[in-house]
Design an enzyme around this catalytic site. Structure first.
Site, PDB file in Angstrom:
ATOM      1  N   GLU A 185      42.202  76.950 108.049  1.00 32.27           N
ATOM      2  CA  GLU A 185      43.331  77.202 107.160  1.00 32.27           C
ATOM      3  C   GLU A 185      43.265  78.544 106.424  1.00 32.27           C
ATOM      4  OE1 GLU A 185      46.135  75.447 106.628  1.00 32.27           O
ATOM      5  OE2 GLU A 185      45.538  74.108 108.254  1.00 32.27           O
ATOM      6  N   SER A 461      47.140  10.552  87.680  1.00 29.14           N
ATOM      7  CA  SER A 461      45.808   9.967  87.522  1.00 29.14           C
ATOM      8  C   SER A 461      44.689  10.998  87.443  1.00 29.14           C
ATOM      9  CB  SER A 461      45.527   9.002  88.680  1.00 29.14           C
ATOM     10  OG  SER A 461      46.359   7.858  88.584  1.00 29.14           O
TER      11      SER A 461
END
Length: 771
Positions: A185, A461
């Protein structure tokens, strides 16, 4: 002669143009000075205080491996896949594993969590009979007591920018990656001042020769300027601004500072609404590894992506990505960074990129909902979404997977038409209270209403074990052998309205033992017991076990006429699963800052046990529930070996089906019902319990072993005379009793048998006399 002609001409031009020239220069200077002053101020403000909105990463718990711990090959594969481990032919690289029959070779990654730093290891894990049978160092063959596999990333908390980024210092980036970036680059990065005319010419020549875009003409500084200060519109003024700002940045800051900023800022990909910025985040996103673990071909791929993250996306365009990577590798070779042999070898490598990105998409919305609630006590929302925190949780990927699969698959088998049915599940570690899984919807991945946490429903229950806990905490009055009356009763409630509880089978069972009344879930006997021990005491126990619960002490509470969420019921049952210890449920274990420093740890507090002996008696009765009571069907589903303790629950008109059960290492609470509160046709045993079974048919877990060696102790008793007896006596039962409160009387079976024989003999003789 010619010069004499030119000089007067030049003088004439100067006389006519000097005023416009000086005027133009003045205008240029008048514009340039404020312009560059403005740009310099912009650069100074933007670069000096350069900061990013860093997302927080949420992790599962690290997987602990130790010899004899429960583990199956299926569960281990799920854990490794969640942590993005890759099955390979060898384990040279961290994050890989090899399977050879029942043996796993695993090369773990180094990681840091709330307990500190953990080095990478090469392990041999041998499985057998549902447990870890071997755990050795793969290199030396020496046994290892304990190892950890780095945790899976399960979610990300993004800010407004929704950018995935991990900041790194320049010295933390592999030199080969930095040099490769510059070679491709910006070869003259250390020689130019932000603009490189020769670089533009060089890039043009390289691209023509390669027949492709191999290099860009802009310097790294110019690329950084575009990302930080400028928009994407193509204009001449934009290019001029880019060059001017690049010069100013180079004038103000060092090359190292500029390069570090570039490495953290460069855009390298996208997943949905999340943009991936910086090489560290890209390394995790594409390869699931740290930068220092990347191979040269993987570094080349990252560098190649800079020219076009969408065009060269290795998942969408693998062929283009390989071509681009290989061009970068050739550039690396020409720059002398790697040898020609290495170039050829790296170019032959396949793309080692996962099928999906590593950005966790908040796959577990119900669990993450609870994580946010817990974190909100200590952290503001903005900090969670912008300071790059690492949040470690208790989620176990394999447990969550099995829980989700059980709900999504088993719910379809309950009836021909299950449309409208919903379900929720909470799974915890039985002793620590760590929440390993939460499912809040029959479609587990669907965000929205979290039924596990936010849906309060009548518990039926499921309340009964706590009624019996209050009774058994009074050993001078109650034991598992205590006879209870299961005949009709009328209770006057508030306002004088009579209430007549009934058993689910609409039968009365006369005098029954306390243990049988609980294991068979007899309503009438439970109400009589609850009234005897006082409803207010049951209320206080529940509100103590479930902080924040608002429970009314009316008689119908004794049969579960109170509304609680699955998470709240898990908190209550955690007390029983933790052997009578108050253990708060927790989803978060630790929070680290972006530098790995510990900010918070949420270790479970060591609490003294309360009512431990009574809790163990209740646990035994709940084991009886599974052995021969309302949950006995679990034995037919292949789960008898777990010796689990469980309790079924059904609300009025079967609107809610519940099941809570625990083994030696896991507790799970399941709810099944409809959001509109209409009937489901399911009891606890025919609905929610089936989903619980689906989980434990897959989940590696310890069988439940309640300690009856000291207190309570096991005794053989005669259920008729309520006396101690011998094991061989007819009808003798082995039951646990709190020490000091065992039956005192003893009646062996020898005298009883002789007495029966004598009476029968006398009767026969009387008959003979008559005849």
């Amino acid at each position: 002669m010619a010069l004499n002609r030119i000089l007067p001409l030049l003088a004439l031009i100067y006389r006519w143009c000097r005023i416009p020239l000086w005027f133009g220069f003045g205008l240029w200077l008048g514009f340039s000075l404020p312009y560059f002053w403005y740009l310099d101020k912009l650069v100074h403000a933007g670069f000096d205080t350069l900061s990013y909105e860093l997302p927080s990463r949420v992790y599962a718990r690290p997987l602990r491996l130790a010899r004899n711990l429960p583990m199956t090959a299926e569960a281990l594969r799920i854990e490794l896949a969640a942590a993005r481990y890759r099955e390979s032919d060898n384990v040279f690289e961290a994050g890989t594993y090899v399977v050879d029959g029942s043996n796993f070779q695993i090369h773990t990654r180094a990681f840091v969590d709330g307990e500190g730093a953990h080095a990478e290891e090469r392990l041999l894990v041998g499985l057998g009979s549902g447990r870890v049978r071997r755990l050795e160092d793969l290199g030396t063959g020496k046994p290892i007591e304990l190892s950890r596999i780095d945790p899976a990333r399960i979610a990300t908390l993004y800010g407004k920018s929704r950018q995935e980024r991990r900041l790194v210092r320049l010295d933390e980036v592999p030199p080969l990656l930095v040099k490769s970036l510059l070679a491709v680059e910006d070869k003259h990065f250390y020689d130019h001042y932000g603009i490189d005319p020769w670089g533009i010419a060089r890039a043009l020549w390289v691209n023509v020769r390669a027949g492709d875009t191999v290099q860009g003409g802009s310097t790294l500084t110019q690329q950084l300027v575009r990302n930080l200060f400028l928009d994407r519109r193509v204009r001449y003024t934009r290019k001029f601004n880019e060059m001017a700002i690049a010069l100013l940045i180079e004038w103000r800051y060092s090359k190292e500072r500029i390069l570090e900023a570039y490495l953290n800022e460069v855009y390298l990909g996208q997943q949905g609404g999340q943009a991936v910025h910086g090489v560290a985040a890209a390394s995790e996103f594409y390869f699931g590894r740290e930068l220092n673990a990347l191979a040269p071909n993987e570094m080349a791929m990252l560098v190649g992506l800079i020219q076009g993250p969408s065009l060269f996306d290795p998942r969408r365009a693998p062929a283009l990505a390989v071509k681009r990577r290989n061009l970068v590798l050739r550039e690396m070779g020409e720059a002398g960074l790697i040898s020609a042999i290495e170039v050829a070898a790296e170019q032959r490598q396949k793309l080692a990129v996962g099928k999906v990105g590593a950005l966790a998409q908040n796959r577990y919305p119900a669990f993450l909902d609870l994580v946010k609630v817990q974190l909100s006590r200590d952290y503001v929302e903005s900090a969670l979404r912008s300071e790059g925190l690492s949040i470690f949780t208790s989620l176990a990927p394999s447990t969550q997977h099995f829980a989700e699969r059980s709900i999504s698959e088993k719910i379809k088998t309950l009836a021909k038409d299950t449309s409208g049915l919903q379900a929720a599940m909470v799974v915890t570690h039985a002793r620590s209270g760590a929440i390993e899984a939460i499912v809040g919807d029959r479609d587990p991945a669907r965000p929205g209403f979290n039924r596990a946490v936010r849906s309060a429903r009548p518990i039926g229950s499921l309340v009964k074990p706590f009624v019996y806990l209050v009774a058994l905490a009074q050993p001078e009055r109650y034991s598992l052998m205590t006879p209870l009356d299961d005949t009709a009763i009328t209770v006057r409630q508030r306002g004088g309205k009579p209430w007549q509880p009934r058993n689910s089978d609409n039968q009365e069972h006369g005098i029954v033992s306390l243990v049988d009344a609980l294991s068979r879930s007899y309503n009438i006997a439970s109400v009589r017991l609850g009234l005897d021990v006082q409803v207010q005491k049951v209320e206080r126990v529940l509100e103590t076990l479930i902080p924040g619960a608002d429970i009314s002490p009316h008689p119908s509470l004794l049969l579960g006429a109170t509304e609680l969420s699955p998470l709240q019921m898990a908190q209550a049952y955690e007390y029983l699963a933790a052997d009578g210890h108050m253990v708060p449920l927790s989803a978060v274990t630790a929070v680290l800052d972006r530098h790995g420093k510990s900010l918070s740890r949420y270790a479970p507090a060591d609490t003294a046990g309360e009512l431990v002996e009574a809790a163990r008696l209740v646990g035994y009765a709940m084991q009886e529930t599974v052995r021969s009571g309302t949950a006995a069907e679990l034995n037919g589903l292949g789960l008898s070996g777990l010796r689990a303790a469980g309790k079924t629950g059904t609300s009025d008109d079967k609107r809610d089906s519940w099941f809570a059960g625990y083994t030696g290492s896991h507790l799970a609470v399941v709810w099944l019902g409809r959001d509109d509160n209409t009937r489901t046709t399911f009891y606890g045993a025919t609905g929610a319990m089936r989903l619980w079974a689906g989980l434990f048919q897959k989940l590696p877990t310890e069988p439940l072993s309640i300690d009856f060696s000291r207190n309570p102790t096991m005794q053989w008793v005669d259920p008729v005379s309520l006396s101690l007896t011998d094991q061989e006596c007819e009808g003798a039962r082995s039951l646990p009793f709190i020490r000091g409160h065992e039956p005192v009387a003893y009646q062996g079976c020898g005298f009883s048998s002789f007495d029966s024989w004598f009476n029968s003999r006398s009767a026969r003789e009387d008959d003979e006399d008559v005849y």
